[in-house]
Design an enzyme around this catalytic site. Sequence first.
Site, PDB file in Angstrom:
ATOM      1  N   LYS A  13       0.820  -1.223   0.000  1.00  0.00           N
ATOM      2  CA  LYS A  13       0.000   0.000   0.000  1.00  0.00           C
ATOM      3  C   LYS A  13       0.846   1.262   0.000  1.00  0.00           C
ATOM      4  O   LYS A  13       0.577   2.194  -0.729  1.00  0.00           O
ATOM      5  CB  LYS A  13      -0.859   0.103   1.279  1.00  0.00           C
ATOM      6  N   ARG A  88      -8.754   1.768  10.156  1.00  0.00           N
ATOM      7  CA  ARG A  88      -8.403   0.373  10.430  1.00  0.00           C
ATOM      8  C   ARG A  88      -9.551  -0.350  11.110  1.00  0.00           C
ATOM      9  O   ARG A  88      -9.500  -1.571  11.247  1.00  0.00           O
ATOM     10  CB  ARG A  88      -7.202   0.289  11.393  1.00  0.00           C
ATOM     11  N   ARG A 122      12.128  -6.228   5.060  1.00  0.00           N
ATOM     12  CA  ARG A 122      12.094  -4.776   4.846  1.00  0.00           C
ATOM     13  C   ARG A 122      13.063  -4.056   5.790  1.00  0.00           C
ATOM     14  O   ARG A 122      13.195  -4.406   6.954  1.00  0.00           O
ATOM     15  CB  ARG A 122      10.663  -4.283   5.100  1.00  0.00           C
ATOM     16  N   ARG A 155      12.405  -2.240  11.536  1.00  0.00           N
ATOM     17  CA  ARG A 155      11.520  -1.681  12.542  1.00  0.00           C
ATOM     18  C   ARG A 155      11.211  -2.731  13.605  1.00  0.00           C
ATOM     19  O   ARG A 155      11.080  -3.904  13.286  1.00  0.00           O
ATOM     20  CB  ARG A 155      10.200  -1.237  11.878  1.00  0.00           C
ATOM     21  N   ARG A 166       0.443  -8.588  14.174  1.00  0.00           N
ATOM     22  CA  ARG A 166      -0.187  -7.498  13.406  1.00  0.00           C
ATOM     23  C   ARG A 166      -1.152  -8.064  12.362  1.00  0.00           C
ATOM     24  O   ARG A 166      -2.215  -7.509  12.126  1.00  0.00           O
ATOM     25  CB  ARG A 166       0.882  -6.642  12.725  1.00  0.00           C
TER      26      ARG A 166
HETATM   27  P1  AMP Z   1       1.483   0.706   9.693  1.00  0.00           P
HETATM   28  O1  AMP Z   1       2.825   1.237   9.338  1.00  0.00           O
HETATM   29  O2  AMP Z   1       0.350   1.382   8.942  1.00  0.00           O
HETATM   30  O3  AMP Z   1       1.382  -0.803   9.609  1.00  0.00           O
HETATM   31  O4  AMP Z   1       1.232   1.088  11.227  1.00  0.00           O
HETATM   32  C1  AMP Z   1       2.122   0.708  12.247  1.00  0.00           C
HETATM   33  C2  AMP Z   1       1.419   0.683  13.580  1.00  0.00           C
HETATM   34  O5  AMP Z   1       0.864   1.987  13.879  1.00  0.00           O
HETATM   35  C3  AMP Z   1       0.229  -0.257  13.670  1.00  0.00           C
HETATM   36  O6  AMP Z   1       0.626  -1.591  13.983  1.00  0.00           O
HETATM   37  C4  AMP Z   1      -0.589   0.390  14.790  1.00  0.00           C
HETATM   38  O7  AMP Z   1      -0.016   0.119  16.056  1.00  0.00           O
HETATM   39  C5  AMP Z   1      -0.407   1.863  14.521  1.00  0.00           C
HETATM   40  N1  AMP Z   1      -1.446   2.389  13.614  1.00  0.00           N
HETATM   41  C6  AMP Z   1      -1.274   2.896  12.350  1.00  0.00           C
HETATM   42  N2  AMP Z   1      -2.445   3.284  11.819  1.00  0.00           N
HETATM   43  C7  AMP Z   1      -3.392   3.020  12.763  1.00  0.00           C
HETATM   44  C8  AMP Z   1      -4.808   3.180  12.820  1.00  0.00           C
HETATM   45  N3  AMP Z   1      -5.496   3.673  11.777  1.00  0.00           N
HETATM   46  N4  AMP Z   1      -5.438   2.792  13.956  1.00  0.00           N
HETATM   47  C9  AMP Z   1      -4.783   2.294  15.002  1.00  0.00           C
HETATM   48  N5  AMP Z   1      -3.450   2.081  15.008  1.00  0.00           N
HETATM   49  C10 AMP Z   1      -2.747   2.463  13.913  1.00  0.00           C
END
Ligand code: AMP
Length: 213
Positions: A13, A88, A122, A155, A166
Amino acid sequence: MNIVLLGPPGVGKGTVAGILSQKYGLPHISTGNMLREAVAKGTALGKKAKEFMDAGQLVPDDLVTDLVKERVSQPDCKNGFILDGYPRTSAQAKALQQFAAIDAVFDFKAPFKTIVERISGRRTCRKCNATYHVRYSPPKKDGVCDKCGGELVQRSDEKPDIITERLKVYEQQNKPLIDYYRNEQLLSEIDASYHITEIGRIVDQCVSVISRT
Ligand code: AMP
């Protein structure tokens, strides 16, 4: 045009959002990046978000919603935006509807095995957030960002056990969200199983939907 990209972590994405953002001149808004920045800066939000993120759990809805609401009110969003990683949950989707009209929602799909392989390889630049893959798109020099010379790191939430957590959280939250957008007749499925070198095939699917919207 206001676009939402849905899909599990590691599905591509972010990469596609970056390409669409350039093509259409719309800001790419990644809540994951914004939250990581807040954590790195040690802001009040960052302090609250950190423990959830480190455990692979979602940050509470209201915290993320406030962040997005403020961001989309900025002048650079007046012609639209691309949301990556938000909403989400159904609660977030309903909250979003209160402050922005969404034109298209893309649901990125790829097999579980492909996703785990992509995320665990990654590496992200500490300085500019550029991403690489140890096998598929390695930097010229090991551990060093091609773009800014920053250090490349894995990360903490991209280690295998956290990835699995996740993906589990994603599976639980995703179904109602997909149902919600399908009901609203905004949803288009995107086949994101292609290799990273064929990212154009994923982008083309999105462009074809956007040109019909
Ligand atoms: P991502 O890089 O989008 O996978 O986000 C990394 C982490 O940030 C996720 O595992 C969540 O802990 C938090 N996070 C990102 N976007 C959201 C969201 N819309 N709602 C809740 N937690 C979020």
